[in-house]
Every structure is written in C-alpha cells, then in structure tokens.
Design a protein around this motif. Structure first.
Motif, PDB file in Angstrom:
ATOM      1  N   PRO A 106       0.781  -0.776   0.309  1.00 29.74           N
ATOM      2  CA  PRO A 106      -0.251   0.006   0.055  1.00 29.74           C
ATOM      3  C   PRO A 106       0.994   1.240   0.568  1.00 29.74           C
ATOM      4  N   ILE A 107       0.052   2.291  -0.632  1.00 26.73           N
ATOM      5  CA  ILE A 107       1.033   3.448  -0.779  1.00 26.73           C
ATOM      6  C   ILE A 107       0.326   4.618   0.669  1.00 26.73           C
ATOM      7  N   SER A 108       1.364   5.335   1.706  1.00 24.22           N
ATOM      8  CA  SER A 108       1.260   5.871   2.775  1.00 24.22           C
ATOM      9  C   SER A 108       1.378   7.063   3.175  1.00 24.22           C
ATOM     10  N   GLU A 109       1.059   8.480   3.809  1.00 25.23           N
ATOM     11  CA  GLU A 109       2.081   8.947   4.725  1.00 25.23           C
ATOM     12  C   GLU A 109       3.241   8.008   5.343  1.00 25.23           C
ATOM     13  N   GLU A 110       2.861   7.166   6.456  1.00 26.76           N
ATOM     14  CA  GLU A 110       3.451   6.528   7.190  1.00 26.76           C
ATOM     15  C   GLU A 110       4.431   6.003   6.929  1.00 26.76           C
ATOM     16  N   ASP A 111       4.280   5.135   5.553  1.00 30.36           N
ATOM     17  CA  ASP A 111       5.429   4.425   4.759  1.00 30.36           C
ATOM     18  C   ASP A 111       6.188   5.291   4.300  1.00 30.36           C
ATOM     19  N   LEU A 112       5.819   6.138   3.676  1.00 33.65           N
ATOM     20  CA  LEU A 112       6.911   7.389   3.122  1.00 33.65           C
ATOM     21  C   LEU A 112       7.482   8.222   3.988  1.00 33.65           C
ATOM     22  N   GLN A 152       9.259  13.321  -0.484  1.00 34.55           N
ATOM     23  CA  GLN A 152       8.405  13.306   0.628  1.00 34.55           C
ATOM     24  C   GLN A 152       7.276  14.351   0.720  1.00 34.55           C
ATOM     25  N   ARG A 153       8.524  16.164   0.969  1.00 35.14           N
ATOM     26  CA  ARG A 153       6.724  16.530   0.608  1.00 35.14           C
ATOM     27  C   ARG A 153       5.738  16.768  -0.674  1.00 35.14           C
ATOM     28  N   ASN A 154       6.531  16.702  -1.627  1.00 37.70           N
ATOM     29  CA  ASN A 154       5.881  16.598  -2.776  1.00 37.70           C
ATOM     30  C   ASN A 154       5.147  15.254  -2.513  1.00 37.70           C
ATOM     31  N   VAL A 155       4.907  13.975  -2.648  1.00 40.47           N
ATOM     32  CA  VAL A 155       4.342  12.660  -2.314  1.00 40.47           C
ATOM     33  C   VAL A 155       3.699  13.359  -1.275  1.00 40.47           C
ATOM     34  N   VAL A 156       3.346  13.712   0.056  1.00 41.98           N
ATOM     35  CA  VAL A 156       2.482  14.044   0.676  1.00 41.98           C
ATOM     36  C   VAL A 156       1.856  14.970   0.264  1.00 41.98           C
ATOM     37  N   ALA A 157       1.793  15.687  -0.567  1.00 46.16           N
ATOM     38  CA  ALA A 157       1.080  17.114  -1.299  1.00 46.16           C
ATOM     39  C   ALA A 157      -0.426  16.772  -2.096  1.00 46.16           C
ATOM     40  N   ALA A 158       0.410  15.707  -3.150  1.00 46.73           N
ATOM     41  CA  ALA A 158      -0.033  14.643  -3.957  1.00 46.73           C
ATOM     42  C   ALA A 158      -1.156  13.972  -3.181  1.00 46.73           C
ATOM     43  N   LEU A 159      -0.795  13.108  -2.427  1.00 47.24           N
ATOM     44  CA  LEU A 159      -1.700  12.260  -1.404  1.00 47.24           C
ATOM     45  C   LEU A 159      -2.546  13.161  -0.945  1.00 47.24           C
ATOM     46  N   LYS A 160      -2.979  14.027  -0.112  1.00 54.04           N
ATOM     47  CA  LYS A 160      -3.485  14.606  -0.064  1.00 54.04           C
ATOM     48  C   LYS A 160      -4.383  15.020  -0.619  1.00 54.04           C
ATOM     49  N   ALA A 161      -4.017  15.895  -1.840  1.00 47.56           N
ATOM     50  CA  ALA A 161      -4.947  16.277  -3.342  1.00 47.56           C
ATOM     51  C   ALA A 161      -5.755  14.650  -3.771  1.00 47.56           C
ATOM     52  N   ALA A 162      -4.995  13.592  -3.950  1.00 46.74           N
ATOM     53  CA  ALA A 162      -6.243  12.356  -4.202  1.00 46.74           C
ATOM     54  C   ALA A 162      -6.869  12.339  -3.295  1.00 46.74           C
ATOM     55  N   ARG A 197      12.955   8.107   5.752  1.00 45.94           N
ATOM     56  CA  ARG A 197      13.982   8.090   7.470  1.00 45.94           C
ATOM     57  C   ARG A 197      15.228   7.929   6.923  1.00 45.94           C
ATOM     58  N   MET A 198      14.357   6.710   6.236  1.00 44.98           N
ATOM     59  CA  MET A 198      15.915   5.559   5.713  1.00 44.98           C
ATOM     60  C   MET A 198      16.371   5.790   4.764  1.00 44.98           C
ATOM     61  N   ARG A 199      16.878   6.469   4.340  1.00 40.68           N
ATOM     62  CA  ARG A 199      17.385   6.374   3.101  1.00 40.68           C
ATOM     63  C   ARG A 199      18.255   8.118   3.277  1.00 40.68           C
ATOM     64  N   VAL A 200      17.719   8.850   4.760  1.00 41.93           N
ATOM     65  CA  VAL A 200      18.476   9.823   5.350  1.00 41.93           C
ATOM     66  C   VAL A 200      19.697   9.046   6.040  1.00 41.93           C
ATOM     67  N   MET A 201      18.290   8.147   6.951  1.00 42.84           N
ATOM     68  CA  MET A 201      20.409   8.157   7.489  1.00 42.84           C
ATOM     69  C   MET A 201      21.846   6.780   6.884  1.00 42.84           C
ATOM     70  N   LEU A 202      20.731   6.485   5.540  1.00 45.98           N
ATOM     71  CA  LEU A 202      21.518   5.064   5.479  1.00 45.98           C
ATOM     72  C   LEU A 202      22.883   6.624   3.441  1.00 45.98           C
TER      73      LEU A 202
END
Length: 232
Positions: free
Chosen positions: A77-83, A217-227, A88-93
């Motif tokens: 699934p696609i969700s804000e929590e998963d993103l 992340q910010r762009n996807v969250v905006a797209a998720l909210k719009a959808a 977070r993991m991408r920034v860490m690694l």
C-alpha cells in the motif's frame, strides 16, 4: 533427441519474471494494494507459477509486495506513514554513504558521476513539459545517477539497502507525478549535488542530498492529500 540449449546470456526464468514484475510494480501498472493473482500473472507474462512465486517472494523481501494472510500477494500500500519511514531510512543511509563516497572516490568515480549526470541531462532536455519521471529511460538514468554518487562508499550493504529504498521511493515519486498539476524538474538540484561532491565539499553535498530526499516526501504528501480530497 537433444535437449534445447538455453543461451548462456539468457537470464533464468525466475530472474526474468522478477525483473518484469518489479518494473511494473515500480511504474504503477498495478494499483497500490492490488491483489496479484498467479493465474492472471501467468496470462499476462507467460511464465509458469514457479518463477512467478519466486519473483513475488523477492519483491516481498524488498518491501514492494506484501504477503497476504491467505498466502497470496498484494502490491504494498501507499501511505504517508510508509513514505515517512522510507524517507527516514534513506536519510540515515544515503547521506552518510555520500560522505563516505566523497572521501573514498577516485578519478574513475568522478568520471562515472559526470557521465551519469550527462546522460540524465541529455535525456531530460529531449522530453516534453510533462513529468520526466514517467519516462522509463529518464527514470532508469535518474537511478543510475543517484547510485553513482554513492558508488565509492565502501559498505556494500549500505549501497544495496540504499538502492532498495530508492526503488521503494520510486513508486511514490511516480504517484506524485501522476497527481501533480505542474511538472517539477530536478536537473538543477542534481547538478548542485554533483558539483559539491566533485569539489569534495561533503558538508554541502550531504545537506543538498538530504533536502533533495525530503523534498520528494513533501511533494508526495501534497499529492496524496490532493488525491484524497478529490475522492471525498
């Protein structure tokens, strides 16, 4: 009667099935959460159930597919929590990996980064005003560029996990592009990261890469909210 010889350069069926199915999952051919039925996949791809099951299991290990409680498979699934977790993991690694790569990179590493950026920029310049990420060639070159930046990091696990997370984020980038009214090009961001990396300014390069990841992340969250708003 002689057995038919398989060409030496032909990947095993399981590898072929994995590559094709993975590509379609990343591209959004299958909706998030969609059931992946073996009989339908067999008809669509022409493989038997065995290589498809192996491909689905590998995709589940990557986090692109989820194993269903009834022993089936669904697209993750696609969700804000998963993103948020992926980010977070991408920034860490990836950010420490870039710092390591800058510290260890040699002339060949510099040349590969320059070449990867050049190919990415050339393809982007030929595309229309639509979202470039929806173009398969650009998407592959974009991945190659990002991985080239980290290629001199001495940790194989860090590079491998970073590549997997990059691909998990790809589904979200494509989702955002399909639901965004205006196209957003990133060649200037890529060039700034590259320039800082090649002049061995690790602090600047790492800060730019982190912002690059967070902006996705910010762009996807905006797209998720719009959808979600469009559906309500």
């Amino acid at each position: 009667m002689h057995k038919q010889e398989i060409p030496a350069n032909e990947p095993p069926l399981a590898e072929q099935a994995f590559t094709r199915l993975r590509q379609d999952v990343l591209a959004g051919t299958f909706e998030a959460g969609a059931k992946l039925k073996l009989d339908e996949l067999q008809s669509a791809y022409g493989y038997s159930s065995s290589p498809l099951r192996e491909a689905l299991s590998r995709l589940a290990q990557e986090g692109l597919v989820r194993a269903d409680e009834r022993r089936g498979f669904r697209v993750a699934p696609i969700s804000e929590e998963d993103l948020a977790d992926i980010t977070r993991m991408r920034v860490m690694l990836d950010v420490p990996a870039l710092r390591e790569s800058i510290g260890h990179g040699d002339d060949a590493w510099e040349a590969s980064v320059l070449a990867a950026f050049h190919r990415l920029e050339k393809v982007e310049s030929r595309l229309s005003d639509g979202p470039v990420i929806l173009d398969g060639e650009w998407s592959q070159l974009h991945r190659t560029f990002h991985l080239s930046l980290l290629a001199a990091c001495p940790s194989l696990r860090q590079r491998t996990w970073g590549a997997s997370l990059f691909d998990q984020a790809e589904r979200y980038r494509r989702f955002s592009a399909r639901h965004r009214k205006t196209a957003r090009r990133k060649s200037s961001e890529h060039k700034k990261i590259m320039d800082a990396a090649l002049r061995r300014d690790a602090d600047t390069a790492c800060a730019l890469l982190e912002e690059h990841i967070l902006s996705t992340q910010r762009n996807v969250v905006a797209a998720l909210k719009a959808a979600q708003a469009a559906q309500s």
